[in-house]
Design a protein around this motif. Structure first.
Motif, PDB file in Angstrom:
ATOM      1  N   ILE A 102      39.445  41.324  35.530  1.00 37.12           N
ATOM      2  CA  ILE A 102      39.060  40.307  34.560  1.00 37.12           C
ATOM      3  C   ILE A 102      38.585  39.100  35.346  1.00 37.12           C
ATOM      4  O   ILE A 102      39.182  38.731  36.365  1.00 37.12           O
ATOM      5  CB  ILE A 102      40.236  39.934  33.621  1.00 37.12           C
ATOM      6  CG1 ILE A 102      39.771  38.944  32.547  1.00 37.12           C
ATOM      7  CG2 ILE A 102      41.401  39.368  34.400  1.00 37.12           C
ATOM      8  CD1 ILE A 102      40.834  38.660  31.473  1.00 37.12           C
TER       9      ILE A 102
ATOM     10  N   LYS B 295      42.771  47.152  36.859  1.00 37.80           N
ATOM     11  CA  LYS B 295      41.687  46.665  36.007  1.00 37.80           C
ATOM     12  C   LYS B 295      41.252  45.296  36.517  1.00 37.80           C
ATOM     13  O   LYS B 295      41.929  44.675  37.339  1.00 37.80           O
ATOM     14  CB  LYS B 295      42.148  46.587  34.545  1.00 37.80           C
ATOM     15  CG  LYS B 295      42.596  47.918  33.959  1.00 37.80           C
ATOM     16  CD  LYS B 295      43.001  47.779  32.493  1.00 37.80           C
ATOM     17  CE  LYS B 295      43.499  49.118  31.939  1.00 37.80           C
ATOM     18  NZ  LYS B 295      43.828  49.039  30.491  1.00 37.80           N
TER      19      LYS B 295
ATOM     20  N   SER C  38      44.216  42.268  25.254  1.00 35.73           N
ATOM     21  CA  SER C  38      42.934  42.388  25.950  1.00 35.73           C
ATOM     22  C   SER C  38      43.010  43.484  27.006  1.00 35.73           C
ATOM     23  O   SER C  38      42.060  44.268  27.181  1.00 35.73           O
ATOM     24  CB  SER C  38      42.558  41.049  26.609  1.00 35.73           C
ATOM     25  OG  SER C  38      42.435  40.028  25.640  1.00 35.73           O
ATOM     26  N   TRP C  39      44.120  43.550  27.708  1.00 35.23           N
ATOM     27  CA  TRP C  39      44.331  44.584  28.733  1.00 35.23           C
ATOM     28  C   TRP C  39      44.296  45.985  28.098  1.00 35.23           C
ATOM     29  O   TRP C  39      43.695  46.905  28.650  1.00 35.23           O
ATOM     30  CB  TRP C  39      45.673  44.354  29.421  1.00 35.23           C
ATOM     31  CG  TRP C  39      45.965  45.292  30.553  1.00 35.23           C
ATOM     32  CD1 TRP C  39      45.662  45.138  31.871  1.00 35.23           C
ATOM     33  CD2 TRP C  39      46.653  46.557  30.458  1.00 35.23           C
ATOM     34  NE1 TRP C  39      46.102  46.204  32.609  1.00 35.23           N
ATOM     35  CE2 TRP C  39      46.714  47.099  31.760  1.00 35.23           C
ATOM     36  CE3 TRP C  39      47.216  47.271  29.411  1.00 35.23           C
ATOM     37  CZ2 TRP C  39      47.324  48.324  32.038  1.00 35.23           C
ATOM     38  CZ3 TRP C  39      47.817  48.493  29.687  1.00 35.23           C
ATOM     39  CH2 TRP C  39      47.861  49.008  30.971  1.00 35.23           C
TER      40      TRP C  39
ATOM     41  N   ARG D 164      42.690  46.937  25.527  1.00 34.43           N
ATOM     42  CA  ARG D 164      41.337  47.261  25.091  1.00 34.43           C
ATOM     43  C   ARG D 164      40.370  47.466  26.257  1.00 34.43           C
ATOM     44  O   ARG D 164      39.217  47.836  26.051  1.00 34.43           O
ATOM     45  CB  ARG D 164      40.796  46.144  24.176  1.00 34.43           C
ATOM     46  CG  ARG D 164      41.438  46.093  22.796  1.00 34.43           C
ATOM     47  CD  ARG D 164      41.066  44.789  22.083  1.00 34.43           C
ATOM     48  NE  ARG D 164      41.349  44.817  20.654  1.00 34.43           N
ATOM     49  CZ  ARG D 164      42.548  44.648  20.118  1.00 34.43           C
ATOM     50  NH1 ARG D 164      43.587  44.451  20.916  1.00 34.43           N
ATOM     51  NH2 ARG D 164      42.717  44.690  18.808  1.00 34.43           N
ATOM     52  N   THR D 165      40.851  47.194  27.462  1.00 42.00           N
ATOM     53  CA  THR D 165      39.999  47.255  28.643  1.00 42.00           C
ATOM     54  C   THR D 165      40.159  48.585  29.378  1.00 42.00           C
ATOM     55  O   THR D 165      41.279  48.991  29.687  1.00 42.00           O
ATOM     56  CB  THR D 165      40.333  46.094  29.605  1.00 42.00           C
ATOM     57  OG1 THR D 165      40.119  44.846  28.946  1.00 42.00           O
ATOM     58  CG2 THR D 165      39.473  46.163  30.855  1.00 42.00           C
TER      59      THR D 165
ATOM     60  N   ILE E 294      35.785  41.532  24.454  1.00 39.44           N
ATOM     61  CA  ILE E 294      37.075  42.216  24.336  1.00 39.44           C
ATOM     62  C   ILE E 294      38.166  41.207  23.990  1.00 39.44           C
ATOM     63  O   ILE E 294      39.013  41.449  23.123  1.00 39.44           O
ATOM     64  CB  ILE E 294      37.423  42.965  25.638  1.00 39.44           C
ATOM     65  CG1 ILE E 294      36.494  44.176  25.820  1.00 39.44           C
ATOM     66  CG2 ILE E 294      38.883  43.420  25.631  1.00 39.44           C
ATOM     67  CD1 ILE E 294      36.691  44.906  27.135  1.00 39.44           C
TER      68      ILE E 294
ATOM     69  N   GLU F 264      36.825  46.803  33.165  1.00 40.00           N
ATOM     70  CA  GLU F 264      36.605  45.371  33.307  1.00 40.00           C
ATOM     71  C   GLU F 264      36.644  44.685  31.940  1.00 40.00           C
ATOM     72  O   GLU F 264      35.933  45.071  31.016  1.00 40.00           O
ATOM     73  CB  GLU F 264      35.267  45.082  33.984  1.00 40.00           C
ATOM     74  CG  GLU F 264      35.017  43.601  34.220  1.00 40.00           C
ATOM     75  CD  GLU F 264      33.736  43.337  34.983  1.00 40.00           C
ATOM     76  OE1 GLU F 264      33.425  42.153  35.213  1.00 40.00           O
ATOM     77  OE2 GLU F 264      33.048  44.316  35.360  1.00 40.00           O
ATOM     78  N   CYS F 265      37.460  43.645  31.831  1.00 39.91           N
ATOM     79  CA  CYS F 265      37.583  42.912  30.578  1.00 39.91           C
ATOM     80  C   CYS F 265      36.401  41.966  30.403  1.00 39.91           C
ATOM     81  O   CYS F 265      35.902  41.386  31.369  1.00 39.91           O
ATOM     82  CB  CYS F 265      38.891  42.118  30.571  1.00 39.91           C
ATOM     83  SG  CYS F 265      39.257  41.318  29.004  1.00 39.91           S
ATOM     84  N   SER F 266      35.975  41.819  29.169  1.00 39.52           N
ATOM     85  CA  SER F 266      34.847  40.936  28.857  1.00 39.52           C
ATOM     86  C   SER F 266      35.265  39.911  27.802  1.00 39.52           C
ATOM     87  O   SER F 266      36.316  40.036  27.175  1.00 39.52           O
ATOM     88  CB  SER F 266      33.663  41.746  28.329  1.00 39.52           C
ATOM     89  OG  SER F 266      34.003  42.358  27.094  1.00 39.52           O
TER      90      SER F 266
END
Length: 374
Positions: free
Chosen positions: A243, A241, A269-270, A272-273, A281, A276-278
């Motif tokens: 970020i 993933k 956060s990971w 929910r990703t 998120i 790509e994390c935003s």
């Protein structure tokens, strides 16, 4: 795939981040048999740091490490039991060796063995009956040195929550016993650490106390923001993933670089990703964590008196001149004489910390955010 980012337990391997200088210092002290005292608030990674340093020297077979957690030790007797049991377990590999070593080194002690579901669950401990006959504590406190010399090894004895010895009856006399023996050990070093800064500073920083200048004192600092950013970005990348550095910085900022909460927020956060994390998120994960802690924090406030809550608000708002007329009136703190009482009570509850600079801060950044915003 296993969830990355570790919190609430020992971080090791790729889960351990930074602490390069602290690790090097500990490794060198362990090798040089220099006693070390580590002080920091809870959940800042003291145990993980000690574990990391021990792992770096474990390849050298002349060193043996002993880990003791005295959190549940309430008396001298319990300490002696745990201390002796831990030393013997660390220096033996079989039940038979434990029993024979106990009889050899501590003839007045009675080994207790309980079996779990299998051999890996064997629990070994020592029983001491002080009412039956008079026993000398010299045998117990000199046990590490005796075994180290006989086996031509170097022992590293690490004791967590060491400040709890202050709560024992006749604590100062007990500290004198420990110091009088341990300072003579030439093949053993002691790493003593805990989370209550004010109690540990009383033990090791007060000239009149037995453990004054017993060893190097290390104040563990927070991991710096740039190191967290690199760690978060690389961990996301390693698990397929992504970020951005900006989002990783946002995670560090929201948690005030608190090791436990950085790992927790990064993990949430990971989870929910997808790819790509935003920032959205991260904010959703942060809100979720605060929501989980809401009841805990409400119950915490219910346990405090109004002036204690007001003092926490003053600290949270960046006030420093607590005894000034302006601050006393604004936060309804009463008289200036109350400030010392409030500080001591909140220190005991581990809600505030007094930094070496003298500045007072809230220990828990999530609680600080909740207190100000919720």
């Amino acid at each position: 795939m296993e969830t990355p980012f570790i919190y609430g337990k020992i971080a090791d391997g790729m889960d351990f981040t930074d602490r390069i200088c602290e690790t090097e210092l500990l490794v060198n002290n362990f090798k040089g048999l220099i006693n070390t005292i580590i002080i920091s608030p809870r959940r800042w990674g003291k145990t993980s740091l000690v574990n990391k340093a021990l792992r770096e020297i474990e390849a050298d077979k002349k060193y043996i490490s002993v880990n003791i957690d005295t959190f549940n030790c309430k008396t001298e007797t319990e300490f002696y039991n745990m201390f002796a049991s831990a030393i013997l377990k660390a220096t033996t590999s079989k039940v038979e060796e434990f029993v024979s070593s106990a009889k050899k080194y501590l003839g007045n002690f009675f080994p207790k063995i309980s079996l779990g579901d299998g051999i890996s669950n064997v629990e070994l401990s020592l029983g001491i009956d002080f009412n039956k006959e008079k026993l000398s504590v010299d045998e117990i406190l000199d046990l590490p040195q005796k075994i180290a010399v006989e086996r031509k090894k170097k022992l590293i004895v690490c004791i967590d929550e060491f400040q709890n010895i202050c709560l024992y009856p006749d604590s100062v006399d007990f500290q004198k016993k420990l110091r009088s023996h341990w300072q003579k050990h030439t093949s053993v070093c002691y790493c003593l650490y805990g989370s209550k800064r004010h109690m540990l500073m009383d033990i090791f920083g007060e000239y009149s106390n037995p453990f004054y200048k017993f060893g190097d004192i290390v104040f563990l600092e927070k991991i710096k923001e740039p190191d967290w950013i690199d760690f978060i970005v690389s961990t996301f990348r390693r698990t397929g993933k992504t970020i951005s550095k900006e989002c990783a910085k946002y995670i560090a900022n929201l948690t005030d670089c608190h090791p436990y909460y950085v790992q927790q927020l990064a993990q949430q956060s990971w989870l929910r990703t997808e790819k790509e994390c935003s920032k959205e998120i991260v904010e959703g994960a942060f809100t979720g964590i605060v929501g989980q802690l809401n009841l805990l924090f409400c119950n915490l406030l219910d346990s405090l008196v109004v002036k204690q809550i007001n003092f926490l608000k003053a600290v949270n708002n960046g006030e420093e001149a607590f005894s000034s007329k302006n601050v006393l009136e604004r936060y309804d703190l009463g008289t200036s004489a109350n400030i010392k009482i409030l500080k001591e009570a909140l220190l005991k509850k581990e809600l505030i910390d007094i930094l070496p600079s003298g500045k007072i801060v809230l220990q828990d950044p999530m609680f600080a955010y909740w207190l100000k915003n919720q």
